[in-house]
Write a protein that holds these residues in place. Structure first.
Motif, PDB file in Angstrom:
ATOM      1  N   LEU A   1      -1.497  83.047  91.274  1.00 27.98           N
ATOM      2  CA  LEU A   1      -1.386  82.770  92.700  1.00 27.98           C
ATOM      3  C   LEU A   1      -2.324  83.657  93.515  1.00 27.98           C
ATOM      4  CD1 LEU A   1       0.329  81.144  94.822  1.00 27.98           C
ATOM      5  CD2 LEU A   1       1.686  83.221  95.051  1.00 27.98           C
ATOM      6  N   ASP A   2      -3.016  83.042  94.445  1.00 26.94           N
ATOM      7  CA  ASP A   2      -3.835  83.771  95.407  1.00 26.94           C
ATOM      8  C   ASP A   2      -2.981  84.003  96.651  1.00 26.94           C
ATOM      9  OD1 ASP A   2      -5.694  84.432  97.520  1.00 26.94           O
ATOM     10  OD2 ASP A   2      -7.295  83.799  96.166  1.00 26.94           O
ATOM     11  N   LYS A   3      -2.507  85.239  96.823  1.00 29.13           N
ATOM     12  CA  LYS A   3      -1.584  85.532  97.921  1.00 29.13           C
ATOM     13  C   LYS A   3      -2.251  85.439  99.282  1.00 29.13           C
ATOM     14  CE  LYS A   3      -0.330  89.495  96.210  1.00 29.13           C
ATOM     15  NZ  LYS A   3       0.383  90.789  96.052  1.00 29.13           N
ATOM     16  N   ASP A   4      -3.544  85.710  99.343  1.00 33.38           N
ATOM     17  CA  ASP A   4      -4.230  85.675 100.633  1.00 33.38           C
ATOM     18  C   ASP A   4      -4.383  84.256 101.165  1.00 33.38           C
ATOM     19  OD1 ASP A   4      -4.492  88.417 100.571  1.00 33.38           O
ATOM     20  OD2 ASP A   4      -6.418  88.335  99.519  1.00 33.38           O
ATOM     21  N   LEU A   5      -4.561  83.296 100.276  1.00 34.35           N
ATOM     22  CA  LEU A   5      -4.762  81.909 100.701  1.00 34.35           C
ATOM     23  C   LEU A   5      -3.466  81.109 100.746  1.00 34.35           C
ATOM     24  CD1 LEU A   5      -8.046  81.003  98.761  1.00 34.35           C
ATOM     25  CD2 LEU A   5      -7.809  81.777 101.130  1.00 34.35           C
ATOM     26  N   SER A   6      -2.420  81.617 100.117  1.00 37.98           N
ATOM     27  CA  SER A   6      -1.148  80.889 100.070  1.00 37.98           C
ATOM     28  C   SER A   6      -0.230  81.412 101.168  1.00 37.98           C
ATOM     29  CB  SER A   6      -0.478  81.065  98.702  1.00 37.98           C
ATOM     30  OG  SER A   6      -1.338  80.616  97.673  1.00 37.98           O
ATOM     31  N   PRO A   7       0.218  80.539 102.067  1.00 45.31           N
ATOM     32  CA  PRO A   7       1.036  81.007 103.198  1.00 45.31           C
ATOM     33  C   PRO A   7       2.462  81.343 102.764  1.00 45.31           C
ATOM     34  CG  PRO A   7       0.851  78.630 103.273  1.00 45.31           C
ATOM     35  CD  PRO A   7      -0.018  79.082 102.127  1.00 45.31           C
ATOM     36  N   SER A   8       3.087  82.170 103.583  1.00 45.65           N
ATOM     37  CA  SER A   8       4.503  82.494 103.398  1.00 45.65           C
ATOM     38  C   SER A   8       5.332  81.497 104.207  1.00 45.65           C
ATOM     39  CB  SER A   8       4.761  83.921 103.884  1.00 45.65           C
ATOM     40  OG  SER A   8       6.080  84.300 103.675  1.00 45.65           O
ATOM     41  N   PRO A   9       6.516  81.099 103.762  1.00 48.70           N
ATOM     42  CA  PRO A   9       7.288  81.585 102.608  1.00 48.70           C
ATOM     43  C   PRO A   9       7.010  80.843 101.310  1.00 48.70           C
ATOM     44  CG  PRO A   9       8.641  80.085 103.871  1.00 48.70           C
ATOM     45  CD  PRO A   9       7.322  80.138 104.572  1.00 48.70           C
ATOM     46  N   TRP A  10       6.012  79.971 101.307  1.00 45.04           N
ATOM     47  CA  TRP A  10       5.779  79.159 100.108  1.00 45.04           C
ATOM     48  C   TRP A  10       5.357  80.020  98.928  1.00 45.04           C
ATOM     49  CZ3 TRP A  10       7.696  74.726 101.579  1.00 45.04           C
ATOM     50  CH2 TRP A  10       7.575  74.341 102.906  1.00 45.04           C
ATOM     51  N   ARG A  11       4.676  81.127  99.204  1.00 48.30           N
ATOM     52  CA  ARG A  11       4.249  81.993  98.102  1.00 48.30           C
ATOM     53  C   ARG A  11       5.367  82.895  97.608  1.00 48.30           C
ATOM     54  NH1 ARG A  11       0.986  85.120 102.251  1.00 48.30           N
ATOM     55  NH2 ARG A  11       2.246  86.957 102.766  1.00 48.30           N
ATOM     56  N   ALA A  12       6.396  83.100  98.435  1.00 41.90           N
ATOM     57  CA  ALA A  12       7.487  84.003  98.059  1.00 41.90           C
ATOM     58  C   ALA A  12       8.630  83.294  97.353  1.00 41.90           C
ATOM     59  CB  ALA A  12       8.023  84.726  99.293  1.00 41.90           C
TER      60      ALA A  12
ATOM     61  N   VAL B   1       9.595  76.202  95.935  1.00 47.68           N
ATOM     62  CA  VAL B   1      10.121  75.031  96.631  1.00 47.68           C
ATOM     63  C   VAL B   1       9.835  73.814  95.753  1.00 47.68           C
ATOM     64  CG1 VAL B   1      10.069  73.662  98.732  1.00 47.68           C
ATOM     65  CG2 VAL B   1       9.689  76.132  98.851  1.00 47.68           C
ATOM     66  N   PRO B   2      10.860  73.099  95.304  1.00 48.36           N
ATOM     67  CA  PRO B   2      10.636  72.041  94.305  1.00 48.36           C
ATOM     68  C   PRO B   2       9.822  70.863  94.800  1.00 48.36           C
ATOM     69  CG  PRO B   2      12.918  72.039  95.065  1.00 48.36           C
ATOM     70  CD  PRO B   2      12.280  73.267  95.637  1.00 48.36           C
ATOM     71  N   PHE B   3       9.934  70.504  96.068  1.00 49.15           N
ATOM     72  CA  PHE B   3       9.257  69.297  96.548  1.00 49.15           C
ATOM     73  C   PHE B   3       8.267  69.671  97.644  1.00 49.15           C
ATOM     74  CE2 PHE B   3      13.598  68.028  95.301  1.00 49.15           C
ATOM     75  CZ  PHE B   3      13.277  67.195  94.239  1.00 49.15           C
ATOM     76  N   GLY B   4       6.995  69.550  97.298  1.00 48.80           N
ATOM     77  CA  GLY B   4       5.957  69.783  98.286  1.00 48.80           C
ATOM     78  C   GLY B   4       5.512  71.213  98.423  1.00 48.80           C
ATOM     79  N   GLY B   5       6.192  72.154  97.795  1.00 46.79           N
ATOM     80  CA  GLY B   5       5.801  73.547  97.948  1.00 46.79           C
ATOM     81  C   GLY B   5       4.518  73.885  97.218  1.00 46.79           C
ATOM     82  N   ALA B   6       4.317  73.292  96.023  1.00 50.95           N
ATOM     83  CA  ALA B   6       3.125  73.616  95.234  1.00 50.95           C
ATOM     84  C   ALA B   6       1.841  73.179  95.920  1.00 50.95           C
ATOM     85  CB  ALA B   6       3.229  72.966  93.855  1.00 50.95           C
ATOM     86  N   SER B   7       1.896  72.142  96.740  1.00 48.21           N
ATOM     87  CA  SER B   7       0.690  71.660  97.411  1.00 48.21           C
ATOM     88  C   SER B   7       0.168  72.647  98.446  1.00 48.21           C
ATOM     89  CB  SER B   7       0.977  70.312  98.080  1.00 48.21           C
ATOM     90  OG  SER B   7       1.989  70.453  99.073  1.00 48.21           O
ATOM     91  N   ARG B   8       0.988  73.582  98.872  1.00 53.86           N
ATOM     92  CA  ARG B   8       0.572  74.566  99.868  1.00 53.86           C
ATOM     93  C   ARG B   8       0.029  75.845  99.231  1.00 53.86           C
ATOM     94  NH1 ARG B   8       2.984  73.495 105.003  1.00 53.86           N
ATOM     95  NH2 ARG B   8       4.400  71.707 104.945  1.00 53.86           N
ATOM     96  N   LEU B   9       0.076  75.937  97.912  1.00 54.29           N
ATOM     97  CA  LEU B   9      -0.336  77.152  97.227  1.00 54.29           C
ATOM     98  C   LEU B   9      -1.746  77.000  96.656  1.00 54.29           C
ATOM     99  CD1 LEU B   9       2.963  77.950  95.293  1.00 54.29           C
ATOM    100  CD2 LEU B   9       2.257  78.763  97.543  1.00 54.29           C
ATOM    101  N   HIS B  10      -2.414  78.132  96.528  1.00 53.13           N
ATOM    102  CA  HIS B  10      -3.758  78.171  95.963  1.00 53.13           C
ATOM    103  C   HIS B  10      -3.770  79.159  94.809  1.00 53.13           C
ATOM    104  CE1 HIS B  10      -5.651  75.859  99.278  1.00 53.13           C
ATOM    105  NE2 HIS B  10      -4.701  76.419 100.004  1.00 53.13           N
ATOM    106  N   TYR B  11      -4.438  78.761  93.744  1.00 56.95           N
ATOM    107  CA  TYR B  11      -4.442  79.561  92.525  1.00 56.95           C
ATOM    108  C   TYR B  11      -5.872  79.902  92.137  1.00 56.95           C
ATOM    109  CZ  TYR B  11       0.407  78.111  91.885  1.00 56.95           C
ATOM    110  OH  TYR B  11       1.745  77.892  92.064  1.00 56.95           O
TER     111      TYR B  11
END
Length: 730
Positions: free
Chosen positions: A680-691, A694-704
């Motif tokens: 996980l790239d914490k700088d590009l992934s917003p909170s609280p999605w990175r913390a 979230v089973p539905f739709g949360g992964a689309s907001r994360l950057h790796y």
């Protein structure tokens, strides 16, 4: 005239009474004692709860990633050195500074030695898999934590009652913080176990045992700051000893109580201090007390030329944010407890009283208050108070529900009499209304009764709602940490498998020759040495337990980090002999730690997502595709073979070339990708999605990014580089 020791008097005098209840009549109509009722049911529930706790802790020991580089380099590496003679040394273990105690490392090393013997017995002496030993030790730490939690919960149940005990157990079981802390090889994690055992003895009024365990924690862990947590215990022990000391006057009582408590501390020091001095004296070859060294370093400031503000400086809100992530709803409950102490009357509190209830949670508030004022803050510093936070949250929830029940009982709507068919006073017989006899007892108004019942349901529903919310948020947090940050463990696990395969491939011809020409020579097969280099992600290295044999050497390439890096222990007398290179106590960069990248056979680096979002999967497994070739067919084939897991990685191959040139590589095309995992790239992934997961739709907001293992394609002989002159390569 002999007097009973004062502490023994009040131990028996103030032991909390057993829970009282109404007995149930058996078949002969005789009432059974309350202690004999439900014994089988309670044992079954206790067994199931214990098995659940053990299962959760063992799973945590296997899947939880290492979150702190101090755990790796300050504890796992010295343990590996004690077992195998190789490992990385930090400046804290330098004989010049002696900030770390080997007394804390000796029990894990002894367990590791037993596990290593078992591995050699079952896997053979050629190349036992050290990764199994790493996970074995983590599981053992998890089981020790589960045992301490069971002892703590049992004491809480006996002292405060069934509901606070159950709530404490449930909050500990489902806590994301305990899930992460229990398998860690850290003094703060072990301090959590000592705090639970000490508090259990304290709750049971076993003050002598509580003092012994507390002194063992302070001296044996080599982390003196934990003494702050035992200050309320010392004051309460002194108060009880003075209160129950025999004597005609208050001054005599104070003197006797103080002397008795002092004797407890002295006896504990006599039992604990000599073994600690012997262990550290053996490893440092001089009389040292690391507890004093680290205390002087952190609190001495300019007086000793260093302090705790060199790194890890965080704002005052750091600990509150961290507790909100790992304990979610428990944190507001704990912060609410002092206000409940002032506002809620004693009947809503457990039978020991509200003052005594708050006393046992007071160390957590004291710890938070002091640690928040220190500039150096780390998440692991909160580990010792996690059990006390669970107890505080349980007491707060218990008092809230009890006080609401009492308020609702007092505010119950008044009943009204129904006089249906009783016009003009109605007909009476023997002073009673016949209609009332026909319609039953008086009823409250319909609406008021309904609202009152709903309020009761809401009050009693607070407990399951709070536990469910805490469990769901903690599960989401644990899954997020495990899923998003497990790349280092998985990557180095693959590297260990890769090196073991090479080792056994080299051993095959030797084994064949020995089968035709038996020889008593048990020497290992000739294996080409390999240097594994770490760049900017040096702090994600799990431990040398993932380097399968002594022919793999760990090194660092200069990648932008400006602090002091560790160095290998000396092969001989490494704990007391001067280090191979000099250390400093100011975390200043030592350029001699670095090796040129052309001397590395393997390189581990994190390649973040490309700015343009170009998706290039590289190759999932061992590959012959070189980074930077620009072969469209190779890229297309790689993308077809990519798994759904690799689809989370977004990086650009050209960026890899650019990064390798920054590290000093003249020919980036010489490297190939062996394996990569999403990190996980914490700088590009917003909170609280990175913390939270979230089973539905949360992964689309994360950057790796791609946590990548690269191998140099040339088959040149291993160049040990400048470290060979200093003895780093034996």
């Amino acid at each position: 005239m002999r007097h009973t020791p004062p502490l023994r008097q009040f131990e028996t005098a103030t032991t909390p009474p057993s829970s009282r209840g109404h007995g149930a009549r058996n078949a002969r109509g005789i009432t059974d004692p309350p202690e004999a009722q439900g014994v089988l049911v309670s044992r079954v529930y206790g067994l199931l709860a214990g098995l659940t706790l053990v299962l959760v802790r063992v799973v945590g020991g296997i899947v939880t990633p290492i979150a702190d580089c101090d755990e790796t380099y300050n504890y796992w590496e010295p343990v590996h050195y004690l077992l195998y003679g190789t490992g990385m040394q930090t400046w804290e273990y330098s004989p010049e500074y002696t900030l770390r105690s080997y007394a804390y490392l000796l029990p894990p090393a002894a367990l590791g030695k037993a596990g290593a013997l078992a591995l050699r017995l079952f896997q053979g002496p050629l190349l036992p898999d050290k990764r199994l030993l790493f996970y074995f030790l983590r599981v053992v730490f998890s089981l020790i934590s589960a045992s301490s939690e069971a002892t703590f919960v049992d004491a809480v149940t006996r002292c405060f009652g069934a509901r606070p005990g159950f709530l404490t157990f449930a909050l500990l079981l489902t806590s994301a913080g305990m899930f992460q802390a229990s398998p860690a090889l850290l003094p703060s994690s072990a301090a959590s176990n000592f705090v639970m055992v000490t508090t259990a003895c304290w709750l049971s009024r076993r003050y002598a045992w509580a003092t012994l365990v507390a002194v063992t924690a302070v001296l044996g862990l080599g982390w003196p700051f934990v003494a702050l947590l035992f200050l309320p215990l010392a004051l309460h022990t002194l108060y009880e000893a003075v209160s129950h000391s025999p004597g005609p006057g208050f001054a005599r009582q104070c003197r006797q109580g103080f002397l008795y408590v002092l004797s407890l501390g002295v006896m504990a020091l006599v039992l604990v201090l000599p073994p600690v001095l012997l262990v550290d004296g053996f490893f440092y070859r001089r009389c040292v007390l690391p507890v004093w060294s680290i205390l002087r370093y952190n609190l001495g400031g300019a007086a000793v030329g260093a302090d705790d503000t060199l790194y890890g400086v965080e704002p005052w809100s750091f600990y509150l944010k961290n507790l909100l992530l790992n304990f979610n709803v428990v944190l507001p409950l704990v912060l609410l407890l002092p206000f409940l102490l002032l506002l809620v009357p004693p009947p809503a509190w457990p039978s020991v009283g509200k003052g005594a209830s708050f006393l046992f949670v007071a160390p957590a508030y004291l710890w938070l208050g002091v640690m928040t004022t220190r500039p150096h803050k780390e998440e692991r510093f909160l580990f010792p108070i996690y059990p006390l936070l669970a107890l505080g949250g349980a007491l707060s929830l218990h008092v809230l529900v009890g006080s609401m029940d009492r308020c609702l009982t007092k505010a119950a709507p008044q009943t009204v009499v129904s006089a249906k068919g009783n016009k003009g006073g109605g007909r009476k017989r023997n002073g009673h209304d016949k209609d009332l006899e026909r319609e039953g007892p008086p009823r409250p108004p319909l609406l008021a009764g309904l609202l009152h019942r709903l309020a009761h349901i809401a009050a009693r529903g607070m407990v399951p709602l709070a536990l469910l919310l805490h469990a769901l948020l903690s599960l989401s947090r644990a899954v997020s940490m495990t899923q998003n940050f497990s790349a280092p463990l998985r990557l180095f696990d693959d590297f260990s498998k890769h090196q073991r395969a090479e080792y056994f491939k080299a051993a095959a011809p030797v084994a064949a020759s020995k089968s035709t020409n038996p020889s008593p020579d048990p020497s290992p097969p000739p294996v080409r040495p390999a240097r594994l280099c770490l760049g900017a992600e040096w702090y994600r290295f799990p431990s040398s337990f993932f380097l399968p044999h002594a022919h793999v050497h760990l090194a660092f390439v200069r990648a932008g980090f400006g602090g002091q890096l560790p160095q290998p222990f000396r092969a001989e007398n490494g704990t007391w002999a001067p280090p191979l290179q000099g250390f400093n106590a100011h975390n200043l960069e030592e350029k001699a730690r670095y090796v040129p990248i052309h001397s590395c056979r393997y390189l581990v680096e994190l390649f973040p997502p490309a700015p343009g979002g170009v998706r290039d999967q590289g190759v999932s497994g061992p590959s012959t595709g070189a980074a930077g070739e620009g072969d469209s067919k190779e890229r297309a084939r790689a993308q077809e073979e990519a798994t759904s897991e690799d689809e989370r990685i977004v990086h650009d191959v050209e960026w890899i070339d650019r990064r390798l040139r920054e590290l000093g590589e003249a020919r980036p095309v010489a490297w190939r990708i062996l394996r990569h995992y999403p990190l996980l790239d914490k700088d590009l992934s917003p909170s609280p999605w990175r913390a939270f997961w979230v089973p539905f739709g949360g992964a689309s907001r994360l950057h790796y990014g791609a946590f990548t293992l690269l191998e140099r394609e040339e088959e040149d002989d291993f160049d040990p580089g400048p470290w060979s002159e200093l003895g780093f390569i034996q």
